[in-house]
Design a protein around this motif. Structure first.
Motif, short mmCIF file in Angstrom:
data_model
loop_
_atom_site.label_atom_id
_atom_site.label_comp_id
_atom_site.label_asym_id
_atom_site.label_seq_id
_atom_site.Cartn_x
_atom_site.Cartn_y
_atom_site.Cartn_z
N TRP A 1 36.91 36.18 36.10
CA TRP A 1 35.93 36.83 36.97
C TRP A 1 36.21 36.49 38.43
O TRP A 1 36.22 37.37 39.29
CB TRP A 1 34.53 36.40 36.58
CG TRP A 1 33.47 37.01 37.43
CD1 TRP A 1 33.00 38.30 37.37
CD2 TRP A 1 32.76 36.37 38.49
NE1 TRP A 1 32.04 38.47 38.33
CE2 TRP A 1 31.87 37.31 39.03
CE3 TRP A 1 32.80 35.09 39.02
CZ2 TRP A 1 31.01 37.00 40.08
CZ3 TRP A 1 31.95 34.78 40.07
CH2 TRP A 1 31.07 35.74 40.59
N GLY B 1 39.38 38.18 39.52
CA GLY B 1 39.11 39.61 39.67
C GLY B 1 38.41 39.93 40.98
O GLY B 1 38.71 40.92 41.64
N THR C 1 39.68 43.61 41.49
CA THR C 1 39.90 44.37 40.27
C THR C 1 38.61 44.41 39.47
O THR C 1 37.75 43.54 39.62
CB THR C 1 41.00 43.75 39.39
OG1 THR C 1 40.60 42.43 39.01
CG2 THR C 1 42.32 43.70 40.10
N ASP C 2 38.48 45.43 38.66
CA ASP C 2 37.32 45.56 37.79
C ASP C 2 37.73 45.21 36.37
O ASP C 2 38.86 45.43 35.96
CB ASP C 2 36.79 47.00 37.81
CG ASP C 2 36.25 47.39 39.16
OD1 ASP C 2 35.70 46.51 39.85
OD2 ASP C 2 36.38 48.57 39.53
N GLY C 3 36.80 44.69 35.62
CA GLY C 3 37.09 44.38 34.22
C GLY C 3 35.86 43.85 33.53
O GLY C 3 34.96 43.31 34.15
N ARG D 1 38.44 41.38 29.18
CA ARG D 1 39.56 41.39 30.13
C ARG D 1 39.55 40.14 30.99
O ARG D 1 40.60 39.55 31.25
CB ARG D 1 39.48 42.63 31.01
CG ARG D 1 40.62 42.71 31.99
CD ARG D 1 40.58 43.97 32.80
NE ARG D 1 41.63 43.94 33.81
CZ ARG D 1 41.87 44.90 34.64
NH1 ARG D 1 41.16 46.01 34.59
NH2 ARG D 1 42.81 44.79 35.52
N ASN D 2 38.37 39.70 31.42
CA ASN D 2 38.29 38.48 32.22
C ASN D 2 38.75 37.26 31.43
O ASN D 2 39.44 36.39 31.96
CB ASN D 2 36.86 38.25 32.72
CG ASN D 2 36.49 39.19 33.84
OD1 ASN D 2 37.35 39.76 34.49
ND2 ASN D 2 35.20 39.35 34.05
N ILE E 1 42.62 37.51 31.15
CA ILE E 1 43.23 37.18 32.44
C ILE E 1 43.06 35.69 32.74
O ILE E 1 43.98 35.03 33.23
CB ILE E 1 42.63 38.04 33.57
CG1 ILE E 1 43.12 39.47 33.44
CG2 ILE E 1 42.97 37.47 34.94
CD1 ILE E 1 42.47 40.43 34.40
#
Length: 79
Positions: free
Chosen positions: A16, A19, A24-26, A30-31, A34
């Motif tokens: 987060w 991001g 970036t969005d997610g 996804r967070n 990543i």
């Protein structure tokens, strides 16, 4: 069990923050991905330079830096 839960929460936090820094969005998954990959990247890169993070806050900094590097490389490869 609690170590896995802590790793997922830390991964989500790292993803987060990275991001937000990299714009970036997610979602949550996804967070987490990543964050976990970024943690491995950050630990490896900083380890190559002889820097090892000790403590929660130092690990957070290294992990976020690795996640940002991971996002940057992914952008260069896929955009």
């Amino acid at each position: 069990m609690f170590h896995l839960l802590g790793s997922l929460i830390m991964g989500a936090l790292v993803g987060w923050i990275a991001g937000k820094l990299m714009d970036t969005d997610g979602g949550f998954l996804r967070n987490v991905i990543i964050g976990i990959v970024g943690s491995a990247v950050g630990s490896t890169v900083f380890g190559l330079f002889g820097f090892y993070a000790y403590g929660w806050f130092a690990n957070l900094i290294v992990d976020v830096a690795g996640a940002c590097l991971f996002i940057w490389v992914a952008r260069k490869l896929f955009h």
